[in-house]
Design an enzyme around this catalytic site. Structure first.
Site, PDB file in Angstrom:
ATOM      1  N   GLU A 414       1.035  -1.248  -0.100  1.00 50.55           N
ATOM      2  CA  GLU A 414      -0.100  -0.019   0.041  1.00 50.55           C
ATOM      3  C   GLU A 414       0.754   1.314   0.003  1.00 50.55           C
ATOM      4  O   GLU A 414       0.772   2.177   0.754  1.00 50.55           O
ATOM      5  CB  GLU A 414      -1.049   0.142   1.333  1.00 50.55           C
ATOM      6  CG  GLU A 414      -1.859  -1.062   1.123  1.00 50.55           C
ATOM      7  CD  GLU A 414      -2.806  -1.328   2.255  1.00 50.55           C
ATOM      8  OE1 GLU A 414      -2.815  -0.364   3.362  1.00 50.55           O
ATOM      9  OE2 GLU A 414      -3.685  -1.945   2.482  1.00 50.55           O
ATOM     10  N   GLU A 491      -4.323  -9.292  -0.047  1.00 50.67           N
ATOM     11  CA  GLU A 491      -4.647  -9.055   1.249  1.00 50.67           C
ATOM     12  C   GLU A 491      -6.223  -8.987   1.310  1.00 50.67           C
ATOM     13  O   GLU A 491      -6.572  -8.006   0.560  1.00 50.67           O
ATOM     14  CB  GLU A 491      -4.123  -7.496   2.080  1.00 50.67           C
ATOM     15  CG  GLU A 491      -4.356  -7.475   3.320  1.00 50.67           C
ATOM     16  CD  GLU A 491      -3.364  -6.231   4.077  1.00 50.67           C
ATOM     17  OE1 GLU A 491      -2.299  -6.003   3.665  1.00 50.67           O
ATOM     18  OE2 GLU A 491      -4.168  -5.127   4.688  1.00 50.67           O
TER      19      GLU A 491
END
Length: 797
Positions: A414, A491
């Site tokens: 991220e 994820e």
């Protein structure tokens, strides 16, 4: 693309004193001294540390404190302190050791580790998650003189992470004695350009630490199976300071999670007089794999869905201090659930963790960074990134590229450069570095932006596989937005649960907090709990069932990595302090499974699963939703005090059977039905008052070396019929009597503020866990577990 790939694991064996060996690894974890007094004079060899605390490494000083709101790391960092501390150790070397090469290897120090030996400054390590070593040879003393190693660790800049990091020398330290002429471990690379069960080719290359023309005579490569039978061997003459040789191997068993077959490779170097000057040994696992943008992931030529979890590096009550048996426990609990892959979120793990993944059979997505130059916390790695990221990435890949478990490199999670053009250059630079060091594995990153024209990491067009976090309702657009690139769900989930808590509202998924505008949930529970029904998630996530359903129906997704396998310290979404550890785990911080564990087990394994929830202690007449996870059957029939409440089954869109039942005390029983016949049953009974404690000690399955092994002591609070009491918790004391130390205790409750190093712990929903270590492995150990009204003596052989 990545067909016919294999990598291998470095193994160094400690050598018995007095036996001459070309390379000796000396356990350096014992007899250290530690203080939190930050006195720079501690670097000097003649400094007295007589008043310091004697410790054994690995060591995390933060975990020993009570949790507190005042610490600058905040509850996101575990509500525990950082600070700066010093370590010192003295040791002696005999005169006959002169002429040897000595390297001091640190598995990991958080953070900013500076090292001195005999007052000489050796350098500073920036990255708290990577191993490093120093050459001690020029500065050592021999004979009667003492050598002194001093280490200053500075973890005072807080907050520096989104979760708990721990503080100190929290991984293993070892002193390695080598011949003056030796192979460089970091330059030793083992691959297989060809792999099959019938014929494989093993390629080995390495470099010596200095010019070898007049010193080295020959090199022997030998591969043996687990029975010590030689299956391939080759001896060659050497004339340069490097080599690259091949072994042809036939008739081998391929490495895979269901059967992690390992072979032993030895690399032996002899001088011109046929004396062994160096030897390295590597367990070897043969496997090959590939990603396909339409059909997903293939292992050893067969379709293989990655059933993965993300794991942080802390070990619950042990904090960040690495213990191999504790890590083995985590991995085996995951394996029993059906997990076949681990994502190291979001930093490099301990070297020994990867050793375990090699041995136990887990594919590992090995991750380097949680941030690049753009910060997520004020003092995180971004302040060092531009100066150190290339060197750290090199060290990372060189350290781990010989593990068969490692099958992907992730260069970031991220990352905020995803959203601006700087992401293109950074992605290309890092991918080029990784590919140069290891062209055999794919490079990925975990992304959140699902529009190609806004995703600058994807626009770099160099990543081999793209991982996407969450965004389950964007899955079907991904193959169109990111054409021709294999995809994984890197994820998923971020559901929130407290073990043993069951709220009455459970028919829809609730988002806690509801959006990015809210830092914390506003309608949560006053005791900082979250229901263990799979119906609460962070706003960016969803339930475990929904996330898995969306992944399993899509072949183009190579697999999933659930956030997370275990609860971890820090990041206690959705609550502020006193919440101090996460709610995301499928298993709680104490290592006790939450109910959803059995949903995964029913979907990911062939183990016969029949799990009924919730407990059966409620108010008379209260409407209770009863769930049942099961597999290997057609339906489940529910009985209340002998009366059938009907049969239910799971569906493609709901992975549990469900009934709404007015509570009445007694017995709730679920019976699994297959082909019209009952094949399995499970019972929940209404519990009375606690009258006894039942103890289960687990050790043998988690044993690794007989020296550092942990004993996990699970205590159940039960009534007169042996039923666990879920609503009448008490304080327990774990009292050592003989040959045992209590290392920590836990109960899985995310807002318990007592130090995890305490020997006292309240049960939570009827359960608690003590962690103990025998002082002498050869002798029986004894401890007492007691409350105000109960006491039980435990003997451990």
């Amino acid at each position: 693309m990545f067909h016919k790939l294999v990598s291998f694991l470095v193994l160094f064996v400690a050598v018995l004193p007095g036996i001459a060996q070309p390379r000796q690894t000396i356990d350096f974890n014992g007899d250290w001294f530690f203080t939190l007094d930050d006195d720079l004079n501690a670097r000097h060899a003649d400094f007295s540390h007589a008043n310091w605390k004697k410790i054994v490494l690995p060591h995390d000083w933060s975990i020993g404190f009570d949790f507190g709101e005042e610490y600058p790391a905040g509850n996101a960092g575990g509500a525990l302190p950082g600070g700066a501390g010093w370590y010192r150790k003295t040791f002696q070397l005999s005169e006959k050791d002169k002429g040897s090469y000595y390297a001091l290897h640190f598995g990991g120090v958080h953070r900013y580790a500076e090292v001195w030996v005999n007052g000489k400054y050796l350098g500073k390590n920036i990255n708290g998650y990577l191993s490093f070593e120093h050459d001690l040879t020029p500065y050592l003393r021999y004979g009667n003189e003492q050598n002194v190693v001093a280490v200053r660790v500075d973890n005072s800049l807080q907050p520096n992470s989104r979760w708990y990091t721990g503080s100190g020398i929290y991984r293993d330290v070892r002193l390695e004695k080598r011949s003056p002429l030796h192979l460089l471990r970091e330059e030793t690379v083992i691959t297989t350009p060809e792999v099959s069960a019938e014929k494989s080719v093993l390629n080995v290359r390495s470099v010596f630490n200095k010019y070898t023309n007049d010193k080295v005579g020959q090199l022997t490569l030998k591969l043996q199976d687990k029975y010590k039978k030689t299956i391939a061997e080759k001896t060659v003459r050497l004339s340069e300071n490097h080599f690259e040789e091949k072994l042809e191997v036939g008739g081998i068993t391929l490495w895979e999670p269901g059967n992690p077959a390992l072979y032993d490779l030895s690399i032996t170097v002899l001088d011109n007089s046929n004396k062994v000057v160096d030897e390295l040994k590597y367990p070897v696992g043969f496997r090959y794999f590939d990603f396909d943008e339409q059909k997903g992931f293939f292992l050893n030529g067969k379709p293989f869905k990655l059933l993965g979890v993300c794991l942080h590096h802390d070990l619950g009550a042990l904090g960040a201090a690495f213990n191999k048996s504790a890590a083995k426990r985590q991995l085996l609990v995951m394996k029993d659930m059906g997990v076949n892959a681990i994502r190291t979120a979001h930093n490099p793990p301990a070297e020994e963790f990867l050793d375990l993944c090699d041995e136990l059979g887990f594919l590992v997505q090995n991750e380097a960074y949680d941030m690049w130059a753009k910060r997520k916390n004020k003092f995180d790695y971004h302040i060092d990134f531009k100066e150190h990221y290339i060197n750290d990435l090199v060290r990372f890949v060189k350290r781990d590229r010989n593990h068969p478990s490692v099958f992907m490199w992730s260069i970031g999670n991220e990352i905020r450069e995803q959203f601006d053009s700087t992401g293109i250059a950074f992605t290309r630079n890092m991918t080029e570095v990784v590919k140069k060091l290891d062209p055999t594995r794919p490079v990925t990153a975990a992304l959140t932006e699902t529009n190609y024209d806004k995703n600058f990491i994807a626009q770099a067009q160099v990543l081999d596989v793209l991982g996407f976090n969450y965004k389950i309702f964007d899955y079907d657009k991904l193959p169109t937005e990111f054409k021709g690139v294999p995809l994984i769900a890197s994820e998923t989930v971020s559901a929130l649960q407290t073990r043993g808590v069951y709220d009455s509202v459970h028919d829809t998924i609730q988002l806690w907090p509801a959006s990015s505008k809210d830092k914390f949930v506003t309608n949560g529970n006053p005791d900082f709990t979250v229901s263990a029904y799979d119906n609460v998630a962070a706003y960016w996530g969803t339930s475990h069932e929904r996330a898995w359903i969306e992944v399993k129906k899509r072949d183009f997704l190579g697999g999933t990595f659930v956030w997370t396998g275990f609860d971890y310290l820090g990041e206690p979404v959705p609550y502020p302090y006193p919440a101090r550890s996460s709610y995301y785990g499928i298993v709680d911080l104490a290592g006790l499974p939450k109910d959803v564990y059995y949903m995964y087990q029913s979907e990911w394994t062939d183990t016969d699963v029949l799990h009924l929830l919730p407990h059966w202690n409620w108010k008379e007449g209260e409407q209770v939703e009863v769930w049942c996870y099961y597999n290997n059957a057609d339906e489940v029939e529910l009985f209340l005090n002998g009366r059938s409440l009907g049969r239910q089954s799971k569906t493609d869109e709901r992975l549990h059977a469900v009934w709404t039942v007015p509570f009445e005390a007694g017995e709730l029983k679920a019976v699994k039905i297959k082909d019209g016949a009952a094949v399995q049953e499970v019972v929940k009974k209404t519990a009375g008052k606690p009258v006894d404690i039942v103890v289960n000690v687990e050790h043998d399955r988690y044993a690794v070396d007989g020296l550092t092994d942990m004993h996990y002591i699970t205590v159940s609070l039960v009534d007169e019929h042996g039923t666990v009491v879920p609503d009448n918790d008490i304080e327990l004391s774990f009292v050592p009597q003989d040959n045992i130390a209590i290392v920590g205790t836990d109960n899985g409750y995310q807002a318990d503020l007592h130090s995890l190093s305490s020997a006292k712990r309240n049960t939570y929903k009827g359960l608690a866990v003590g962690i103990a270590q025998k002082l002498n492995q050869e002798k029986e150990a004894k401890l007492i577990i007691k409350s105000n009204t109960m006491e039980k003596e435990i003997r451990i052989k």
